[in-house]
Design a protein around this motif. Sequence first.
Motif, PDB file in Angstrom:
ATOM      1  N   PRO A  20     135.274  46.053  28.421  1.00  0.00           N
ATOM      2  CA  PRO A  20     134.160  45.469  28.547  1.00  0.00           C
ATOM      3  C   PRO A  20     132.912  46.127  27.780  1.00  0.00           C
ATOM      4  CG  PRO A  20     134.994  45.316  30.725  1.00  0.00           C
ATOM      5  CD  PRO A  20     136.013  46.211  29.682  1.00  0.00           C
ATOM      6  N   VAL A  23     133.310  45.734  24.049  1.00  0.00           N
ATOM      7  CA  VAL A  23     132.970  44.480  23.441  1.00  0.00           C
ATOM      8  C   VAL A  23     131.413  44.379  23.309  1.00  0.00           C
ATOM      9  CG1 VAL A  23     132.761  42.009  24.186  1.00  0.00           C
ATOM     10  CG2 VAL A  23     135.042  43.170  24.577  1.00  0.00           C
ATOM     11  N   THR A 113     133.094  37.774  18.723  1.00  0.00           N
ATOM     12  CA  THR A 113     133.120  38.609  19.677  1.00  0.00           C
ATOM     13  C   THR A 113     133.725  37.469  20.911  1.00  0.00           C
ATOM     14  OG1 THR A 113     131.351  39.669  19.134  1.00  0.00           O
ATOM     15  CG2 THR A 113     131.908  40.231  21.376  1.00  0.00           C
ATOM     16  N   MET A 114     133.329  36.660  21.073  1.00  0.00           N
ATOM     17  CA  MET A 114     133.992  35.684  22.333  1.00  0.00           C
ATOM     18  C   MET A 114     135.222  35.500  21.736  1.00  0.00           C
ATOM     19  SD  MET A 114     131.626  35.765  24.812  1.00  0.00           S
ATOM     20  CE  MET A 114     132.808  36.641  25.381  1.00  0.00           C
ATOM     21  N   VAL A 117     137.648  38.355  22.708  1.00  0.00           N
ATOM     22  CA  VAL A 117     137.752  38.275  24.028  1.00  0.00           C
ATOM     23  C   VAL A 117     138.557  37.148  24.539  1.00  0.00           C
ATOM     24  CG1 VAL A 117     136.633  37.999  26.273  1.00  0.00           C
ATOM     25  CG2 VAL A 117     135.665  39.340  24.677  1.00  0.00           C
TER      26      VAL A 117
END
Length: 182
Positions: A20, A23, A113-114, A117
């Motif tokens: 996390p 990210v 970025t998502m 993830v």
Amino acid sequence: MPLIVGLVLVALVLPLVLLPVSVVQRYRMGTARGPARAWVANLNIGGFLVAAGVVVITSTITALWVPSALSATSGALLAGALLGMIGLSLSHWETQAGQLYFTPNRWLVGALTMLVVARLAYGAWRLWDAWLRWGGESGWIASAGASGSLAAGALLIGYGLGFWSAVRWRIARRKAALLMQI
């Protein structure tokens, strides 16, 4: 022996704990204002070209087991390059003290970025599920979504290649405009 077990646990848990943080830092660095420098653009283009070559070679080898790997990777690489060029047009550009600066679009960087993830989470779930169901017609590598992971990586590599190539083009265009004024 307990020391070895402890080190193995730390080696396995530490990346999960730091993910996390990684990210968030990637998003912060991806949306930071920075100077448009030709040598930085050239260095990034070279790095992304090497990465594109590696991902194409990897997907070609993976295509021996997963038939859609090469086509998914190639399509995602091209789509990423186009997205990178769009990203350049969505970036904020300004000149200060004769230096050109740019700020990448927050929404586009956030979406990419998502994507990372989501792909990590989905890949972990598919890998676990495929491992539990190992057998059947296709192997667990194909079932784990290897082509999708390669495509997600290729999209990001293509984006970087397209974006930094467009940044380099914009720097050269600005230099040419300045020379025309002289």
